[in-house]
Write a protein that holds these residues in place. Structure first.
Motif, PDB file in Angstrom:
ATOM      1  N   LYS A  97      25.680  35.325  58.169  1.00 45.60           N
ATOM      2  CA  LYS A  97      27.085  35.722  58.029  1.00 45.60           C
ATOM      3  C   LYS A  97      27.848  34.841  57.036  1.00 45.60           C
ATOM      4  O   LYS A  97      28.901  35.234  56.531  1.00 45.60           O
ATOM      5  CB  LYS A  97      27.787  35.643  59.389  1.00 45.60           C
ATOM      6  N   LEU A 125      38.068  35.456  61.031  1.00 45.25           N
ATOM      7  CA  LEU A 125      36.629  35.716  61.109  1.00 45.25           C
ATOM      8  C   LEU A 125      35.838  34.468  60.735  1.00 45.25           C
ATOM      9  O   LEU A 125      34.794  34.186  61.332  1.00 45.25           O
ATOM     10  CB  LEU A 125      36.261  36.891  60.203  1.00 45.25           C
ATOM     11  N   LYS A 128      35.635  32.245  63.696  1.00 43.56           N
ATOM     12  CA  LYS A 128      34.682  32.744  64.685  1.00 43.56           C
ATOM     13  C   LYS A 128      33.247  32.384  64.298  1.00 43.56           C
ATOM     14  O   LYS A 128      32.390  32.144  65.160  1.00 43.56           O
ATOM     15  CB  LYS A 128      34.810  34.270  64.826  1.00 43.56           C
ATOM     16  N   ALA A 312      23.653  44.122  59.619  1.00 44.24           N
ATOM     17  CA  ALA A 312      24.671  44.628  60.544  1.00 44.24           C
ATOM     18  C   ALA A 312      24.057  45.141  61.835  1.00 44.24           C
ATOM     19  O   ALA A 312      24.637  45.003  62.918  1.00 44.24           O
ATOM     20  CB  ALA A 312      25.479  45.735  59.870  1.00 44.24           C
ATOM     21  N   ALA A 316      26.260  41.606  65.556  1.00 47.96           N
ATOM     22  CA  ALA A 316      27.542  42.297  65.753  1.00 47.96           C
ATOM     23  C   ALA A 316      28.674  41.658  64.953  1.00 47.96           C
ATOM     24  O   ALA A 316      29.546  42.351  64.418  1.00 47.96           O
ATOM     25  CB  ALA A 316      27.889  42.324  67.233  1.00 47.96           C
ATOM     26  N   LEU A 317      28.681  40.309  64.866  1.00 45.25           N
ATOM     27  CA  LEU A 317      29.751  39.644  64.116  1.00 45.25           C
ATOM     28  C   LEU A 317      29.581  39.867  62.618  1.00 45.25           C
ATOM     29  O   LEU A 317      30.566  40.032  61.891  1.00 45.25           O
ATOM     30  CB  LEU A 317      29.791  38.148  64.441  1.00 45.25           C
ATOM     31  N   LYS A 319      28.397  42.549  61.349  1.00 44.43           N
ATOM     32  CA  LYS A 319      28.894  43.918  61.177  1.00 44.43           C
ATOM     33  C   LYS A 319      30.419  43.944  61.152  1.00 44.43           C
ATOM     34  O   LYS A 319      31.026  44.656  60.332  1.00 44.43           O
ATOM     35  CB  LYS A 319      28.381  44.809  62.307  1.00 44.43           C
ATOM     36  N   GLU A 320      31.043  43.146  62.004  1.00 47.46           N
ATOM     37  CA  GLU A 320      32.509  43.092  62.044  1.00 47.46           C
ATOM     38  C   GLU A 320      33.068  42.583  60.715  1.00 47.46           C
ATOM     39  O   GLU A 320      34.059  43.120  60.195  1.00 47.46           O
ATOM     40  CB  GLU A 320      32.959  42.182  63.187  1.00 47.46           C
ATOM     41  N   GLU A 323      32.493  45.239  57.911  1.00 47.71           N
ATOM     42  CA  GLU A 323      33.456  46.340  58.013  1.00 47.71           C
ATOM     43  C   GLU A 323      34.853  45.892  57.595  1.00 47.71           C
ATOM     44  O   GLU A 323      35.605  46.658  56.979  1.00 47.71           O
ATOM     45  CB  GLU A 323      33.465  46.893  59.432  1.00 47.71           C
ATOM     46  N   SER A 324      35.198  44.641  57.918  1.00 46.51           N
ATOM     47  CA  SER A 324      36.488  44.094  57.512  1.00 46.51           C
ATOM     48  C   SER A 324      36.593  44.039  55.992  1.00 46.51           C
ATOM     49  O   SER A 324      37.613  44.444  55.404  1.00 46.51           O
ATOM     50  CB  SER A 324      36.683  42.697  58.101  1.00 46.51           C
TER      51      SER A 324
END
Length: 349
Positions: A97, A125, A128, A312, A316-317, A319-320, A323-324
């Motif tokens: 990520k 993000l 996170k 993704a 999950a993060l 992917k978040e 998408e952002s």
């Protein structure tokens, strides 16, 4: 009298607290031989010391000292250093990520990425992602878009990429690997020798000001325009526990010193690239500026999309964040095109 003495004691303790000197250690991925990047952490240190009136001292160690230019994240995480100056893509093997906080192939430009980070949810993000590592990350300044690299041979088709040995960092390496390229993560200090001796056929580094200093133009005549790093963002990683030992004012001073230096780095990079490119054209007319063929670019885009979708599906993060960024591009790109791109296209006619 006792009350007065207490007040005097309290005042003395406040003065003592305010005069306490805090010393932080910083490890950098780049040595002094790297233009702009090599001097950036010293500028942060100087600003922090000046703004704190000597209460915040940052001692900088370069790769020649710590011997781990690609190991900065671990050293800061483990508390061996308090701050690290590096770039997220060096550590995608630890957490994929992280690539989003430098740049991704065919992603956002520098101005778009900064807008996303500060106003489009990117900062939240980032927190996170880095909090589980015990780290705080701050944008360290972008060098702008990176070129596609220096190649010893011209690329005219997809076949020319098969088996090619190239140093390329970040997600771009995974994308090229899908096209049969041997993508390597050679450390900066070894790149010129690897090109000269044939260990590498090509190298993707940064842009004219940085590339000329490395001497790549002497061993590879084909200079390709960029696609893999539309924004070359660095970062300052701060050990979370150490950060919270600082008084509130020194926390803000450190953050301000980083932000000021980051902005200056982008401006300095743009100026240096303009000057260096003019010099390269005059002194090295053999350099050939090429665009990758449409067939190659289409294949790279397809591969980049595949890499992103696979990641993704696993995280999950990730992917978040993906998408952002995609959502923010959909919002900001029309303005980017209507603003600077259309303006530059019109005046070039």
């Amino acid at each position: 009298m006792r009350f007065i003495l207490c007040i005097l004691c309290l005042s003395a303790s406040v003065v003592f607290a305010e005069s306490k000197i805090y010393t932080l250690t910083l490890a950098s991925s780049w040595g002094e031989q790297i233009p702009i990047l090599g001097s950036a952490p010293y500028k942060v240190a100087k600003l922090a010391e000046e703004m704190s009136q000597g209460r915040l001292i940052i001692k900088v160690d370069l790769p020649q000292k710590h011997k781990a230019p690609l190991g900065i994240m671990d050293m800061v995480k483990e508390g061996l250093y308090d701050i690290g100056y590096t770039t997220p893509v060096y550590y995608k093997g630890k957490d994929y990520k992280l690539v989003f906080f430098m740049t991704v192939p065919f992603g956002m430009t520098t101005t778009e990425q900064y807008a996303w980070y500060y106003y489009g949810g990117g900062k939240t993000l980032s927190e996170k992602v880095y909090a589980p590592h015990g780290l705080i990350s701050y944008p360290g300044g972008s060098v702008g878009i990176s070129m596609g690299g220096w190649f010893k041979k011209e690329i005219v088709s997809l076949e020319d990429l098969k088996g090619l040995k190239i140093r390329i960092s970040g997600q771009g390496g995974d994308v090229m690997a899908r096209l049969g390229v041997n993508a390597l993560s050679t450390s900066p200090g070894e790149l010129y020798m690897a090109m000269e001796t044939g260990l590498l056929d090509a190298v993707e580094w940064i842009s004219p000001a940085f590339d000329m200093a490395m001497g790549f133009h002497k061993v590879a005549p084909y200079y390709y325009t960029g696609w893999s790093k539309p924004s070359g963002e660095g970062q300052y990683l701060v050990n979370q526990k150490k950060f919270h030992t600082l008084p509130q004012d020194l926390k803000r001073i450190l953050e301000s010193a980083i932000k000021i230096t980051a902005r200056e780095l982008l401006d300095e990079s743009n100026d240096a690239n303009a000057k260096t490119w003019a010099k390269m054209q005059h002194e090295y007319p053999h350099i050939k500026i090429n665009h990758f063929p449409k067939e190659v670019m289409n294949a790279l885009k397809k591969a980049a999309h595949e890499v992103e979708e696979e990641q993704a599906n696993k995280d999950a993060l990730y992917k978040e964040i993906l998408e952002s960024q995609r959502s923010y591009i959909a919002k900001i790109r029309p303005w980017s095109m209507m603003g600077e791109v259309d303006y530059l296209s019109e005046i070039a006619k």
